[in-house]
Write a protein that holds these residues in place. Sequence first.
Motif, PDB file in Angstrom:
ATOM      1  N   LEU A   1     -20.798 -30.553  37.838  1.00  0.00           N
ATOM      2  CA  LEU A   1     -20.976 -31.025  39.154  1.00  0.00           C
ATOM      3  C   LEU A   1     -19.992 -33.321  38.750  1.00  0.00           C
ATOM      4  CD1 LEU A   1     -20.926 -32.540  41.448  1.00  0.00           C
ATOM      5  CD2 LEU A   1     -23.615 -33.160  41.095  1.00  0.00           C
TER       6      LEU A   1
ATOM      7  N   LEU B   1     -25.274 -27.966  37.217  1.00  0.00           N
ATOM      8  CA  LEU B   1     -25.354 -29.420  37.226  1.00  0.00           C
ATOM      9  C   LEU B   1     -23.309 -30.178  36.115  1.00  0.00           C
ATOM     10  CD1 LEU B   1     -26.995 -32.509  37.626  1.00  0.00           C
ATOM     11  CD2 LEU B   1     -28.474 -31.483  35.216  1.00  0.00           C
TER      12      LEU B   1
ATOM     13  N   LEU C   1     -26.747 -32.502  43.885  1.00  0.00           N
ATOM     14  CA  LEU C   1     -26.831 -30.713  44.004  1.00  0.00           C
ATOM     15  C   LEU C   1     -28.094 -30.052  44.578  1.00  0.00           C
ATOM     16  CD1 LEU C   1     -25.052 -28.769  42.061  1.00  0.00           C
ATOM     17  CD2 LEU C   1     -27.005 -29.191  40.341  1.00  0.00           C
TER      18      LEU C   1
END
Length: 543
Positions: A101, A98, A117
Amino acid sequence: MGMTKKWFVVLAIVIAVMHIGLVLFFGAKKAGFHEDEYYSYWSVSVAPNEMNPVNFTWKSGYDLQSRFFIRSDHRFDYETVVQNQIADVHPPLYYLALHTLMSFFPNSFYKWFGILLNLFFSLITYGCILALFYHMGDRLIPNREFAALLAGLIYAVAPPTISCIMLTRMYAMSTMWSTAYALVFVLLMKNRTCSIRRFILLLTAGASICYCAFLTHYFALLIPFFLTAFYSLYVLFCRKGVWRMLIYGAACTLSIALGVVSFPASLQHIFGGYRGTGVLHGLFGGEMKDRLSIFIGYMQNWIFSGTLYPCLVLFAVMLLLLTGLVIRKNGWKNVHNFVCRMLAIPFSLFLSYIILCGGSLIVGEASCRYFYPVAALIFPFMAYTLWSAFSVLADSIRQSDGSAGKRRFVSGIVAVSTLVLALIPAAFGYARKNVLFLYEEDAEKLEFSKEYSEYPLIMVFGSTFSYRSWYVDNQLWPFAQVFYLSYDQREELSDKKLQNAEKIVVYMDAPPDVLEQLIADNPHLTSYALVRQDKYYNVYLLE
């Protein structure tokens, strides 16, 4: 005649697009966050001390939202993420993903970070389910391409699947590892005497999945553990491939040991701390019977949408029917491997479920998140079993009657009956609005916040549960001015902004005597009204 490869790929893509469409549809409806989702974004975005409210301080809504940003100077700051996860008693792999991203979009926050995600992981899960059920029965099951597509469809449209994606937490990644390992298990069982090269590939895949699952969520090892146990017992029973089984088991064990070395805090998380001791108490503290009753209720209401017992009865009948038919048609010697695979997966899911009931937190409908890896396999497996039983039975009828019209009729009945039965839990789930973690009711709360955003908001928090002040953070973001006030440490309210405000919005989890003081100090205010009572705070409007 089986489906062509071209049509299999086309239909698989159509189902994937349908899955993406469902995720985008419900993602657009998501208006709020579970408190653990705030923890997720906190883990990847900021230093821990920035989350605690400070008494007598002003913040803008943008300041509050920026606590969940990845700032430009913290991009790809993996060390901080790991340290935050040590405090949050979870392994870091999902949060590292995470963080990666979000590092491509610094100084911004969107609910779509977590949703997209999770969608990525879910598409991999979908691919694993297609491959898993394509290889499950080989040529024992007629039209195995249809069986695989049906299993993939049931996964793609199931409400628990969508719920898992809506929750920005590690469960979508855990589900991916569970289904990927189930695929490795099936391939390993089918190819116990395969070439050394193929065995090394399967061994590497299985060990790698165990390593990644351990670093994603400790519970993610449950399904792989029981599947490995079934593989080992089957090899010992057959007395063939024992050395390979021992090597494979050792490799998976070493991969978990490597996970401990990679993340040493895992030992404290598992055997100590509030979650470790809580899990041990739940499993061995004598409460298992009560916990099973509670979690079966959650499974019945929120995952099976009221169809748990009919589904289990139908599944058991069809599994027995399928087993009896394939043994009768092919002989035990030729099908015992298939029968073991068919029994190993549901029993592994059942045993994993029992452990999860003992170790999971009892937090109402949100407890369903622990069972999403089980649900991701059990619904497709049930659909596959239905299709396989009906197909083998229909194949026997077709062989006994050469009429082309009757063969087409039987095939149509099989396809329609299986599809309708398999989709019943999903249909009930959508009818009962069982897609969780949307918090659609927050949309109205956000409209209220936007309507009064020009006025000050006071967050009155108690020192015992001060962290709850950011459980409603997204409702505070529209406000230009947010004042934090500790009820236990409040002083004379001599702030000019509060004394001159024409209206004030107050969130509080304390007695309303503060409201009377605010009205007494401000000539523009004459009364207060309770706007709503939320889970953690009462919301008042002073005017």
